[in-house]
Design a protein around this motif. Structure first.
Motif, PDB file in Angstrom:
ATOM      1  N   VAL A 274     -58.984  77.849  11.036  1.00  0.00           N
ATOM      2  CA  VAL A 274     -58.232  77.664   9.787  1.00  0.00           C
ATOM      3  C   VAL A 274     -57.285  76.473   9.926  1.00  0.00           C
ATOM      4  CG1 VAL A 274     -56.462  78.670   8.299  1.00  0.00           C
ATOM      5  CG2 VAL A 274     -58.426  80.049   9.001  1.00  0.00           C
ATOM      6  N   ALA A 275     -56.583  76.405  11.041  1.00  0.00           N
ATOM      7  CA  ALA A 275     -55.659  75.293  11.277  1.00  0.00           C
ATOM      8  C   ALA A 275     -56.407  73.961  11.302  1.00  0.00           C
ATOM      9  CB  ALA A 275     -54.906  75.506  12.588  1.00  0.00           C
ATOM     10  N   ALA A 296     -64.596  79.722  10.918  1.00  0.00           N
ATOM     11  CA  ALA A 296     -63.566  80.752  10.816  1.00  0.00           C
ATOM     12  C   ALA A 296     -64.163  82.057  10.314  1.00  0.00           C
ATOM     13  CB  ALA A 296     -62.447  80.282   9.885  1.00  0.00           C
ATOM     14  N   LEU A 297     -64.997  81.989   9.290  1.00  0.00           N
ATOM     15  CA  LEU A 297     -65.613  83.194   8.737  1.00  0.00           C
ATOM     16  C   LEU A 297     -66.540  83.851   9.748  1.00  0.00           C
ATOM     17  CD1 LEU A 297     -66.380  81.854   5.154  1.00  0.00           C
ATOM     18  CD2 LEU A 297     -64.715  83.641   5.754  1.00  0.00           C
ATOM     19  N   GLU A 298     -67.140  83.057  10.582  1.00  0.00           N
ATOM     20  CA  GLU A 298     -68.065  83.592  11.579  1.00  0.00           C
ATOM     21  C   GLU A 298     -67.315  84.278  12.726  1.00  0.00           C
ATOM     22  OE1 GLU A 298     -71.656  82.010  14.518  1.00  0.00           O
ATOM     23  OE2 GLU A 298     -71.037  80.807  12.790  1.00  0.00           O
ATOM     24  N   SER A 299     -66.131  83.773  13.052  1.00  0.00           N
ATOM     25  CA  SER A 299     -65.409  84.298  14.219  1.00  0.00           C
ATOM     26  C   SER A 299     -64.309  85.292  13.868  1.00  0.00           C
ATOM     27  CB  SER A 299     -64.794  83.136  15.010  1.00  0.00           C
ATOM     28  OG  SER A 299     -63.885  82.405  14.201  1.00  0.00           O
ATOM     29  N   ALA A 312     -57.389  83.971   3.996  1.00  0.00           N
ATOM     30  CA  ALA A 312     -57.354  84.153   2.544  1.00  0.00           C
ATOM     31  C   ALA A 312     -56.667  82.964   1.871  1.00  0.00           C
ATOM     32  CB  ALA A 312     -56.636  85.451   2.187  1.00  0.00           C
ATOM     33  N   ASP A 313     -55.577  82.501   2.446  1.00  0.00           N
ATOM     34  CA  ASP A 313     -54.857  81.351   1.889  1.00  0.00           C
ATOM     35  C   ASP A 313     -55.723  80.105   1.903  1.00  0.00           C
ATOM     36  OD1 ASP A 313     -52.323  80.317   0.832  1.00  0.00           O
ATOM     37  OD2 ASP A 313     -52.283  79.123   2.664  1.00  0.00           O
ATOM     38  N   LEU A 314     -56.480  79.914   2.980  1.00  0.00           N
ATOM     39  CA  LEU A 314     -57.374  78.754   3.058  1.00  0.00           C
ATOM     40  C   LEU A 314     -58.485  78.860   2.004  1.00  0.00           C
ATOM     41  CD1 LEU A 314     -58.359  76.148   4.470  1.00  0.00           C
ATOM     42  CD2 LEU A 314     -59.662  77.622   6.040  1.00  0.00           C
ATOM     43  N   LEU A 315     -59.014  80.050   1.835  1.00  0.00           N
ATOM     44  CA  LEU A 315     -60.063  80.240   0.821  1.00  0.00           C
ATOM     45  C   LEU A 315     -59.551  79.888  -0.571  1.00  0.00           C
ATOM     46  CD1 LEU A 315     -61.604  83.555   2.196  1.00  0.00           C
ATOM     47  CD2 LEU A 315     -62.851  81.398   1.887  1.00  0.00           C
ATOM     48  N   VAL A 316     -58.299  80.253  -0.851  1.00  0.00           N
ATOM     49  CA  VAL A 316     -57.711  79.892  -2.143  1.00  0.00           C
ATOM     50  C   VAL A 316     -57.633  78.371  -2.258  1.00  0.00           C
ATOM     51  CG1 VAL A 316     -55.595  79.945  -3.519  1.00  0.00           C
ATOM     52  CG2 VAL A 316     -56.423  82.034  -2.427  1.00  0.00           C
ATOM     53  N   PRO A 322     -62.330  84.337  -5.349  1.00  0.00           N
ATOM     54  CA  PRO A 322     -62.875  85.702  -5.287  1.00  0.00           C
ATOM     55  C   PRO A 322     -63.003  86.225  -3.856  1.00  0.00           C
ATOM     56  CG  PRO A 322     -64.067  84.407  -6.897  1.00  0.00           C
ATOM     57  CD  PRO A 322     -63.198  83.450  -6.157  1.00  0.00           C
ATOM     58  N   ASP A 323     -63.424  85.327  -2.928  1.00  0.00           N
ATOM     59  CA  ASP A 323     -63.528  85.735  -1.518  1.00  0.00           C
ATOM     60  C   ASP A 323     -62.140  86.043  -0.958  1.00  0.00           C
ATOM     61  OD1 ASP A 323     -66.285  85.391  -1.484  1.00  0.00           O
ATOM     62  OD2 ASP A 323     -66.139  83.284  -0.904  1.00  0.00           O
ATOM     63  N   ALA A 324     -61.173  85.214  -1.335  1.00  0.00           N
ATOM     64  CA  ALA A 324     -59.805  85.450  -0.873  1.00  0.00           C
ATOM     65  C   ALA A 324     -59.279  86.776  -1.400  1.00  0.00           C
ATOM     66  CB  ALA A 324     -58.900  84.309  -1.321  1.00  0.00           C
ATOM     67  N   LEU A 325     -59.567  87.081  -2.658  1.00  0.00           N
ATOM     68  CA  LEU A 325     -59.069  88.317  -3.256  1.00  0.00           C
ATOM     69  C   LEU A 325     -59.665  89.540  -2.569  1.00  0.00           C
ATOM     70  CD1 LEU A 325     -57.263  89.593  -5.338  1.00  0.00           C
ATOM     71  CD2 LEU A 325     -59.167  89.505  -6.974  1.00  0.00           C
ATOM     72  N   ARG A 326     -60.900  89.453  -2.132  1.00  0.00           N
ATOM     73  CA  ARG A 326     -61.508  90.591  -1.433  1.00  0.00           C
ATOM     74  C   ARG A 326     -60.745  90.885  -0.133  1.00  0.00           C
ATOM     75  NH1 ARG A 326     -66.377  88.849  -3.920  1.00  0.00           N
ATOM     76  NH2 ARG A 326     -66.730  87.188  -2.400  1.00  0.00           N
TER      77      ARG A 326
END
Length: 378
Positions: A274-275, A296-299, A312-316, A322-326
């Protein structure tokens, strides 16, 4: 030929005599063997067997000054502190100037709640041998329990000065802990810096120095301290992550990327990807950011709250609300996180944007229940 025949009976006689020889074992030798045997049994955790060996030894050498001290150590391991105290008192009658006996008696007395007696015994141990770090450490623990923080810090520091190896670092960390809990951050920084200047090299000491330097806003020095700590703890990925985070605050993205990659070499973690994705976004590299997001999603582990919030913040940021909200919906519903007002409000805000009325209402209700001061919810 005759001479040779004559020699044969003599050779046979000598051989026979040699076979009949028996080692001449004295009671002293037997007692010493039992002491060695008992010590070996104690070190292997065979405590009852060790006591049995020492009991046999006592029949042969009742006044050996090592015997009650050895039995005392076994009783400590068995949790029989009253018996241990009796043994060390007996040892002191035989060797009143042996500092270790006073030190161990003081330790046992402290465990039995005999604080005044323990202080007296431990002070005698230190008077006989000022570098008895075990006695100094126990004195520090007693002073700490009594709320005498200055004396606790002083004795932990003295114990560290007398100790070596890992024990030195552990004792310094105890002194650091007391200073930190007292909010004495300037003294903590000074002691940590003094320790490394005097050659103490441990990950814990360097990490504490790094924390203190960050608190003092000395970021460059903090990064150097964390890097030293990382070199001494090669299995800890968080230290390199701290180095990378500081380099980002210093606006040194190249150094940050290098540090984050060192962290990933230790362990592949979503928080670091993410960083790196954020750095790629800052460098206008959408492709690089997408690659880091995929990594990131894989690990992602799914049990690291900080990691999930950052993801979640990065996804936004990258338009995948929608992925972040989940992620936020699952987090905000966790029992341990229902009083996390910031999380509940962030969930409600994103739910409002995505027109998820039920989730918004639930998150707002949890935020208001956690903090009645919350009057307005997105």
């Amino acid at each position: 030929m005759t001479s040779r025949l004559r020699a044969l009976p003599l050779i046979a006689l000598l051989a026979s005599a040699a076979c009949d020889e028996r080692p001449n074992v004295t009671p002293k030798d037997h007692a010493e063997g039992l002491y060695v045997k008992g010590t070996a049994e104690y070190l292997q955790g065979h405590f009852e067997a060790a006591l049995a060996s020492y009991e046999q030894m006592r029949a042969l050498a009742p006044n050996d000054p090592r015997l009650p001290a050895a039995r005392g150590e076994v009783y400590i391991s068995l949790g029989k502190l009253a018996e241990a105290s009796t043994e060390f008192e007996a040892a002191l009658k035989l060797e009143p100037k042996r500092s270790t006996n006073w030190s161990r008696l003081g330790f046992v007395q402290a465990q039995l709640g005999k604080t005044d007696e323990a202080l007296g015994s431990l002070r005698k141990a230190v008077a006989l041998y000022p570098n008895d770090f075990n006695a100094l450490e126990q004195l520090a623990e007693i002073h700490l329990k009594k709320g005498e923080n200055d004396e606790a810090i002083r004795h932990f520091t003295l114990a560290a000065a007398a100790a070596s190896g890992e024990s030195k670092s552990e004792l310094l960390l105890r002194a650091f802990e007391v200073l930190g809990k007292q909010g004495r951050h300037a003294e903590l920084l000074a002691l940590a810096q003094k320790s490394v200047n005097e050659g103490v090299r441990s990950s814990g000491v360097y990490t504490t120095l790094g924390d203190s330097l960050v608190r003092a806003s000395k970021l460059r020095e903090a990064a150097a301290a964390y890097q030293e700590a990382a070199g001494l703890a090669p299995r800890d990925p968080t230290l390199w992550e701290l180095v990378g985070t500081i380099h980002m605050q210093l606006d040194k993205p190249g150094d940050a990327i290098a540090a984050y990659k060192e962290s990933l070499r230790v362990k592949d973690r979503a928080i670091v990807h993410v960083a790196l994705a954020r750095i790629q976004l800052a460098m206008k590299s959408q492709e690089g950011a997408e690659q880091e997001l995929a990594a990131a999603l894989e690990s992602v582990q799914g049990n690291d709250v900080r990691e999930l919030k950052e993801l979640a913040d990065l996804l936004v940021t990258m338009g995948r609300k929608p992925d972040a909200l989940r992620i936020l919906a699952n987090l905000s519903a966790e029992h341990d996180l229902q009083k996390d007002v910031a999380l509940q409000l962030a969930t409600a805000k994103l739910a409002h944007e995505l027109k998820d009325v039920a989730l918004r209402t639930a998150a707002c209700a949890r935020a208001a229940a956690a903090d009645p001061a919350v009057k307005k919810c997105p």
